[in-house]
Scaffold this motif. Structure first.
Motif, PDB file in Angstrom:
ATOM      1  N   ASN A  62       0.830  -1.212   0.000  1.00 54.64           N
ATOM      2  CA  ASN A  62       0.000   0.000   0.000  1.00 54.64           C
ATOM      3  C   ASN A  62       0.863   1.260   0.000  1.00 54.64           C
ATOM      4  O   ASN A  62       0.530   2.252  -0.666  1.00 54.64           O
ATOM      5  N   SER A  63       1.969   1.233   0.738  1.00 56.18           N
ATOM      6  CA  SER A  63       2.880   2.388   0.741  1.00 56.18           C
ATOM      7  C   SER A  63       3.465   2.617  -0.642  1.00 56.18           C
ATOM      8  O   SER A  63       3.573   3.763  -1.110  1.00 56.18           O
ATOM      9  N   ALA A  67       2.958   5.842  -3.104  1.00 54.83           N
ATOM     10  CA  ALA A  67       4.108   6.565  -3.655  1.00 54.83           C
ATOM     11  C   ALA A  67       4.019   6.668  -5.176  1.00 54.83           C
ATOM     12  O   ALA A  67       4.314   7.721  -5.761  1.00 54.83           O
ATOM     13  N   LEU A  68       3.604   5.576  -5.832  1.00 56.06           N
ATOM     14  CA  LEU A  68       3.447   5.610  -7.286  1.00 56.06           C
ATOM     15  C   LEU A  68       2.363   6.602  -7.695  1.00 56.06           C
ATOM     16  O   LEU A  68       2.523   7.345  -8.681  1.00 56.06           O
ATOM     17  N   ASN A  81      11.451  15.042 -10.460  1.00 56.39           N
ATOM     18  CA  ASN A  81      12.533  14.724  -9.535  1.00 56.39           C
ATOM     19  C   ASN A  81      12.100  13.746  -8.448  1.00 56.39           C
ATOM     20  O   ASN A  81      12.834  13.518  -7.495  1.00 56.39           O
ATOM     21  N   PHE A  82      10.906  13.202  -8.560  1.00 53.10           N
ATOM     22  CA  PHE A  82      10.384  12.270  -7.569  1.00 53.10           C
ATOM     23  C   PHE A  82      11.007  10.897  -7.790  1.00 53.10           C
ATOM     24  O   PHE A  82      11.018  10.385  -8.908  1.00 53.10           O
ATOM     25  N   CYS A  83      11.552  10.305  -6.732  1.00 50.57           N
ATOM     26  CA  CYS A  83      12.230   9.008  -6.836  1.00 50.57           C
ATOM     27  C   CYS A  83      11.628   8.031  -5.831  1.00 50.57           C
ATOM     28  O   CYS A  83      11.352   8.408  -4.683  1.00 50.57           O
ATOM     29  N   ILE A  84      11.423   6.778  -6.249  1.00 50.72           N
ATOM     30  CA  ILE A  84      10.870   5.723  -5.396  1.00 50.72           C
ATOM     31  C   ILE A  84      11.907   4.615  -5.267  1.00 50.72           C
ATOM     32  O   ILE A  84      12.523   4.206  -6.265  1.00 50.72           O
ATOM     33  N   HIS A  85      12.106   4.141  -4.041  1.00 53.50           N
ATOM     34  CA  HIS A  85      13.071   3.064  -3.797  1.00 53.50           C
ATOM     35  C   HIS A  85      12.335   1.835  -3.280  1.00 53.50           C
ATOM     36  O   HIS A  85      11.491   1.935  -2.385  1.00 53.50           O
ATOM     37  N   TRP A  86      12.665   0.687  -3.864  1.00 59.17           N
ATOM     38  CA  TRP A  86      12.053  -0.586  -3.451  1.00 59.17           C
ATOM     39  C   TRP A  86      13.159  -1.619  -3.350  1.00 59.17           C
ATOM     40  O   TRP A  86      13.851  -1.916  -4.324  1.00 59.17           O
ATOM     41  N   GLY A  93       9.544  -4.643  -7.880  1.00 64.31           N
ATOM     42  CA  GLY A  93      10.829  -3.995  -8.131  1.00 64.31           C
ATOM     43  C   GLY A  93      10.993  -3.645  -9.595  1.00 64.31           C
ATOM     44  O   GLY A  93      11.500  -2.575  -9.942  1.00 64.31           O
ATOM     45  N   ASP A  94      10.565  -4.563 -10.477  1.00 66.55           N
ATOM     46  CA  ASP A  94      10.601  -4.269 -11.917  1.00 66.55           C
ATOM     47  C   ASP A  94       9.701  -3.078 -12.247  1.00 66.55           C
ATOM     48  O   ASP A  94      10.058  -2.230 -13.067  1.00 66.55           O
ATOM     49  N   LEU A  95       8.529  -3.030 -11.616  1.00 66.34           N
ATOM     50  CA  LEU A  95       7.621  -1.921 -11.845  1.00 66.34           C
ATOM     51  C   LEU A  95       8.243  -0.601 -11.407  1.00 66.34           C
ATOM     52  O   LEU A  95       8.156   0.412 -12.114  1.00 66.34           O
TER      53      LEU A  95
END
Length: 227
Positions: A62-63, A67-68, A81-86, A93-95
């Motif tokens: 859900n988090s 974020a997406l 400039n928005f970055c998401i880390h998984w 992770g591929d997504l």
């Protein structure tokens, strides 16, 4: 590093629940002979435990989805400039990596577009040809919405023209209009003056202003000893 799918992660979370769902009724049946009571007690324990495990398993998902969704909103607003880390190596992770690559492509395209706009603005501003862009405002009055440096110097002494109503003035020797400077005496001279006066009565056509510009004539004046 072992690659796991989202389904596999959920299965790992639910395996203890499956084991408890099998073992708990067997343990209770050693002390209780009523099968209905065993089933009810097992359900009382297993159902809340299942709800808690599913909630814990879905919290990071859900988090990530929030974020997406937030990153898509920033893309819509023109911010890249928005970055998401998984951390996990799985389908999500591929997504996330594909989403990051999309953001990078959009960022590069945006930077290229801004650079081209700056280059075009520099060329338009510094061209020696006076350029004006006019449009009707909310009050229906046609005003200047863009003027380059040459137009400002030519028409307004170098001051900004944006927001001003457009007024055009033509000053010319009579020689350029009718071919002579003296008073019209002959029939041909009078005909030439009449033709020049007729042309000057249509300033929109005289200055070559397109009809799509929406300009209208509010007033016009002609001053000449010939008229």
């Amino acid at each position: 590093m072992i690659r796991r799918s989202v389904a596999g992660r959920l299965l790992l979370w639910l395996l203890p629940l499956f084991a408890a769902a099998i073992a708990l009724p067997l343990i209770l049946m050693q002390w209780l002979s009523d099968a209905w009571l065993v089933g009810i007690l097992s359900a009382v324990v297993i159902v809340p435990l299942a709800a808690w495990l599913v909630h814990r398993a879905l919290v990071p998902l859900n988090s990530l989805f929030r974020a997406l969704s937030g990153s898509v909103s920033t893309y819509r607003d023109g911010e890249y400039n928005f970055c998401i880390h998984w951390n996990a190596r799985d389908d999500l992770g591929d997504l996330v990596r594909a989403h990051a690559e999309l953001g990078e492509v959009l960022r590069e395209q945006r930077q290229g577009l801004v650079q081209r706009e700056l280059l075009l603005d520099t060329m338009v501003q510094n061209t020696p040809v006076a350029m004006l862009l006019v449009a009707a405002g909310g009050d229906g009055v046609v005003r200047v919405v863009f003027a380059n440096l040459a137009a400002r110097k030519l028409l307004h002494g170098g001051w900004k023209l944006e927001g001003q109503r457009l007024e055009l003035a033509l000053e010319s020797p009579a020689m350029n209009l009718v071919g002579f400077e003296h008073a019209a005496v002959s029939t041909s001279d009078k005909a030439a003056v009449a033709r020049a006066q007729q042309h000057l009565q249509t300033p929109l056509a005289l200055f070559g202003i397109a009809a799509a510009a929406g300009c209208v004539i509010t007033s016009h004046e002609l001053h000449s000893p010939l008229f």
